[in-house]
Design a protein around this motif. Structure first.
Motif, mmCIF file in Angstrom:
data_model
loop_
_atom_site.group_PDB
_atom_site.id
_atom_site.type_symbol
_atom_site.label_atom_id
_atom_site.label_comp_id
_atom_site.label_asym_id
_atom_site.label_seq_id
_atom_site.Cartn_x
_atom_site.Cartn_y
_atom_site.Cartn_z
ATOM 1 N N ASN A 288 -20.464 2.058 5.061
ATOM 2 C CA ASN A 288 -20.487 1.529 6.423
ATOM 3 C C ASN A 288 -19.850 0.155 6.547
ATOM 4 O OD1 ASN A 288 -22.006 3.791 7.313
ATOM 5 N ND2 ASN A 288 -23.874 2.859 6.471
ATOM 6 N N ARG A 289 -19.367 -0.401 5.459
ATOM 7 C CA ARG A 289 -18.851 -1.770 5.498
ATOM 8 C C ARG A 289 -17.378 -1.788 5.880
ATOM 9 N NH1 ARG A 289 -22.888 -5.050 3.218
ATOM 10 N NH2 ARG A 289 -21.552 -6.804 3.735
ATOM 11 N N ARG A 290 -17.006 -2.820 6.616
ATOM 12 C CA ARG A 290 -15.615 -3.026 7.015
ATOM 13 C C ARG A 290 -15.079 -4.364 6.513
ATOM 14 N NH1 ARG A 290 -16.582 1.381 7.361
ATOM 15 N NH2 ARG A 290 -16.526 2.813 9.154
ATOM 16 N N ASP A 291 -15.775 -4.948 5.539
ATOM 17 C CA ASP A 291 -15.409 -6.288 5.070
ATOM 18 C C ASP A 291 -14.969 -6.292 3.610
ATOM 19 O OD1 ASP A 291 -17.869 -5.710 3.995
ATOM 20 O OD2 ASP A 291 -18.874 -7.555 4.642
ATOM 21 N N LEU A 292 -14.546 -5.121 3.089
ATOM 22 C CA LEU A 292 -14.097 -5.077 1.698
ATOM 23 C C LEU A 292 -12.690 -5.652 1.573
ATOM 24 C CD1 LEU A 292 -15.303 -1.568 0.467
ATOM 25 C CD2 LEU A 292 -16.527 -3.747 0.470
ATOM 26 N N THR A 293 -12.471 -6.404 0.509
ATOM 27 C CA THR A 293 -11.147 -6.910 0.166
ATOM 28 C C THR A 293 -10.851 -6.482 -1.273
ATOM 29 O OG1 THR A 293 -12.039 -9.021 -0.616
ATOM 30 C CG2 THR A 293 -11.380 -8.879 1.699
ATOM 31 N N LEU A 294 -9.658 -6.806 -1.746
ATOM 32 C CA LEU A 294 -9.283 -6.485 -3.126
ATOM 33 C C LEU A 294 -8.757 -7.735 -3.789
ATOM 34 C CD1 LEU A 294 -8.670 -4.513 -5.471
ATOM 35 C CD2 LEU A 294 -6.456 -4.076 -4.403
ATOM 36 N N ARG A 295 -9.336 -8.075 -4.963
ATOM 37 C CA ARG A 295 -8.884 -9.235 -5.736
ATOM 38 C C ARG A 295 -8.921 -8.875 -7.216
ATOM 39 N NH1 ARG A 295 -13.791 -12.241 -3.746
ATOM 40 N NH2 ARG A 295 -14.286 -10.079 -3.225
ATOM 41 N N ASN A 296 -7.824 -9.141 -7.886
ATOM 42 C CA ASN A 296 -7.748 -8.818 -9.311
ATOM 43 C C ASN A 296 -6.565 -9.549 -9.924
ATOM 44 O OD1 ASN A 296 -7.162 -5.971 -11.442
ATOM 45 N ND2 ASN A 296 -8.831 -7.407 -11.597
ATOM 46 N N ASN A 297 -6.691 -9.907 -11.216
ATOM 47 C CA ASN A 297 -5.590 -10.500 -11.974
ATOM 48 C C ASN A 297 -5.314 -9.661 -13.211
ATOM 49 O OD1 ASN A 297 -5.305 -12.726 -10.262
ATOM 50 N ND2 ASN A 297 -6.737 -13.963 -11.442
ATOM 51 N N ARG A 298 -4.027 -9.485 -13.521
ATOM 52 C CA ARG A 298 -3.630 -8.790 -14.740
ATOM 53 C C ARG A 298 -2.513 -9.591 -15.404
ATOM 54 N NH1 ARG A 298 -4.665 -2.377 -13.465
ATOM 55 N NH2 ARG A 298 -6.351 -2.748 -11.994
ATOM 56 N N THR A 299 -2.630 -9.755 -16.720
ATOM 57 C CA THR A 299 -1.668 -10.564 -17.470
ATOM 58 C C THR A 299 -0.775 -9.664 -18.307
ATOM 59 O OG1 THR A 299 -3.172 -12.451 -17.551
ATOM 60 C CG2 THR A 299 -1.420 -12.384 -19.196
#
Length: 306
Positions: A288-299
């Motif tokens: 039911n959430r509409r506040d998801l974001t995506l954050r990630n780092n890859r080296t």
């Protein structure tokens, strides 16, 4: 391997060797094709790998473009080391349109997924070679390659130094090896969820890090010991708001694994909040959430065989 529309692949069969010293972290996804945990739930692991490809598709295009800038001109053969379901294999095939892709993994079930996906992705049968092999045992009989690609897989092998020496021997002079690691689990949630204490996701990540999830060294000295010359290192920062399609399912799978792996390490109120997020009928559930974001780092590390 099971029957599929792709021509029957060449296979190098070796006994499966479980990775030693399994921990809570082994139950967490890190997009590693040869990751521990895949053996006891290969279907679920394959689903997570495919979902990672769906959610992080744009980053893969950026990564393969970075690889192309450092690669030998017109590479003829590329080895995907720990290919899994073939996310990297298909991305490499798109970027290097004339190269043969050699997908190497110990899991027949994961390689079957690649075989099934290849025709729909436009990868012709004569450009894909499937090699089932346990690289903890030995490097398989594969013709010399121009690029070796190990994405989220190298830290799972029992002796990375030995495998890197094998990759050195497998590469043509001037060939490129690329290693990529996820620096931490992806993040999806706001700090304040409106339920429970703020900072739930950060606390889950702290527990996962202490348990060894996504633990990997700086691969530069390993590459240099194997005889490679370092040419580039780059951290890819992945951010999207709102989160792309598929992120909700990814977050659900990751939080369920946090809940399962760390029920003895997270506070009771955090476990309750996770239960609310994962419930089907709670108003603050992920569904039911509409506040998801995506954050990630890859080296990524790139090195050349002189």
């Amino acid at each position: 391997m099971s029957t599929h529309s792709h021509p029957h692949p060449e296979q190098h069969r070796h006994p499966h060797h479980a990775h030693p010293h399994h921990t809570h972290a082994d139950r967490l996804p890190d997009a590693g094709a040869d990751a521990p945990g895949g053996g006891h739930d290969e279907s679920g692991w394959a689903d997570m790998l495919d979902l990672d490809a769906e959610v992080f598709g744009p980053y893969l295009d950026e990564l393969t473009d970075w690889v192309r800038r450092h690669a030998p001109e017109a590479p003829r053969r590329i080895a995907d080391v720990g290919a899994g379901t073939g996310t990297g294999s298909l991305a490499l095939a798109r970027r290097f349109e004339a190269a043969e892709i050699v997908a190497i993994d110990r899991s027949a079930a994961l390689l079957d997924r690649l075989c099934a996906a290849a025709p729909g992705a436009g990868l012709a049968a004569d450009r894909l070679r499937i090699v089932q092999a346990d690289l903890d045992v030995a490097w398989p009989s594969v013709e010399a390659v121009d690029i070796a690609w190990a994405v989220s897989s190298l830290h799972h092998f029992a002796d990375p130094d030995r495998l890197l020496r094998d990759l050195y021997a497998a590469l043509n002079p001037g060939g490129l090896v690329v290693i990529v690691e996820m620096d931490a689990q992806p993040r999806f949630l706001p700090d304040d969820l409106g339920i429970g204490r703020p900072g739930l996701e950060a606390r889950c990540h702290e527990v996962a890090a202490r348990a060894g999830a996504n633990a990997h060294p700086d691969w530069r000295p390993y590459l240099e010991r194997a005889g490679f010359t370092m040419i580039a290192q780059h951290t890819f920062t992945i951010e999207a708001s709102p989160a792309p399609p598929g992120a909700r399912r990814y977050a659900d799978g990751l939080l369920r694994r946090f809940r399962d792996a760390f029920d003895d390490r997270l506070a009771a109120d955090d476990l309750d909040t996770l239960d609310h997020l994962l419930a089907d009928d709670h108003p603050d559930a992920l569904a039911n959430r509409r506040d998801l974001t995506l954050r990630n780092n890859r080296t990524a590390w790139a090195a050349r065989r002189p």
